[in-house]
Design an enzyme around this catalytic site. Sequence first.
Site, PDB file in Angstrom:
ATOM      1  N   ASP A 187       0.835  -1.085   0.216  1.00  0.00           N
ATOM      2  CA  ASP A 187       0.068  -0.131  -0.147  1.00  0.00           C
ATOM      3  C   ASP A 187       0.870   1.361  -0.024  1.00  0.00           C
ATOM      4  O   ASP A 187       1.356   1.487   0.941  1.00  0.00           O
ATOM      5  CB  ASP A 187      -0.913  -0.082   1.304  1.00  0.00           C
TER       6      ASP A 187
ATOM      7  N   GLU B  28      -1.246  -1.538  -4.709  1.00  0.00           N
ATOM      8  CA  GLU B  28      -2.633  -0.920  -5.145  1.00  0.00           C
ATOM      9  C   GLU B  28      -2.070   0.333  -6.476  1.00  0.00           C
ATOM     10  O   GLU B  28      -1.329   0.764  -6.454  1.00  0.00           O
ATOM     11  CB  GLU B  28      -2.989   0.094  -3.912  1.00  0.00           C
TER      12      GLU B  28
ATOM     13  N   ASP C  15      -2.533   1.010   6.962  1.00  0.00           N
ATOM     14  CA  ASP C  15      -1.536   0.789   6.009  1.00  0.00           C
ATOM     15  C   ASP C  15      -1.099  -0.662   5.775  1.00  0.00           C
ATOM     16  O   ASP C  15      -1.110  -1.234   4.561  1.00  0.00           O
ATOM     17  CB  ASP C  15      -0.529   1.586   5.652  1.00  0.00           C
TER      18      ASP C  15
END
Length: 170
Positions: A7, A67, A139
Amino acid sequence: MRVIGIDPGSRVCGYGVLESRGGEVKYLTSGAIAPGNGLPLNQRLRIIHESLMKVIGDHSPEAMSVEDIFFAKNAKSAIKLGEARGVALLAASSSGIPVFEYPPTRIKLALTGRGRASKSELRRMLSLILGVSDFETEDASDAVAIALCHIHLSRIEAKLGKEFTQPRKR
């Protein structure tokens, strides 16, 4: 298959490592790399890169899932996010790891059945699937979700073909 999920972020970069063997998914580790807000961007990016290289070296993932960039209202924030993603992609490339990118809505859809699921719904699903509910940061849990998304979609592709995991065009 061992997967590291990322992330990306220039202030906090989450990571999560999962292993999938014989239909079982095992949680190995997760965490957040937070270089410090007071540092210049180039130093934060260096620290993120070095830390990711260490995690990759310690856990030897076979794939990295990241991501994908989503629409951001602030162009400056989007650029910094892109730079952090670039550091993660460089770490994967330097280590010879293939990279798979997923948009946030696809990650949520793969894990909860809803592309607009909340972060709490996502964490609840991670807890049910992996038996882990105490993540260092949001996160870190997002990174674990990104890794799990790749594992799920890879299984579907292996059984049914790639056309079943590709988004439909409207």
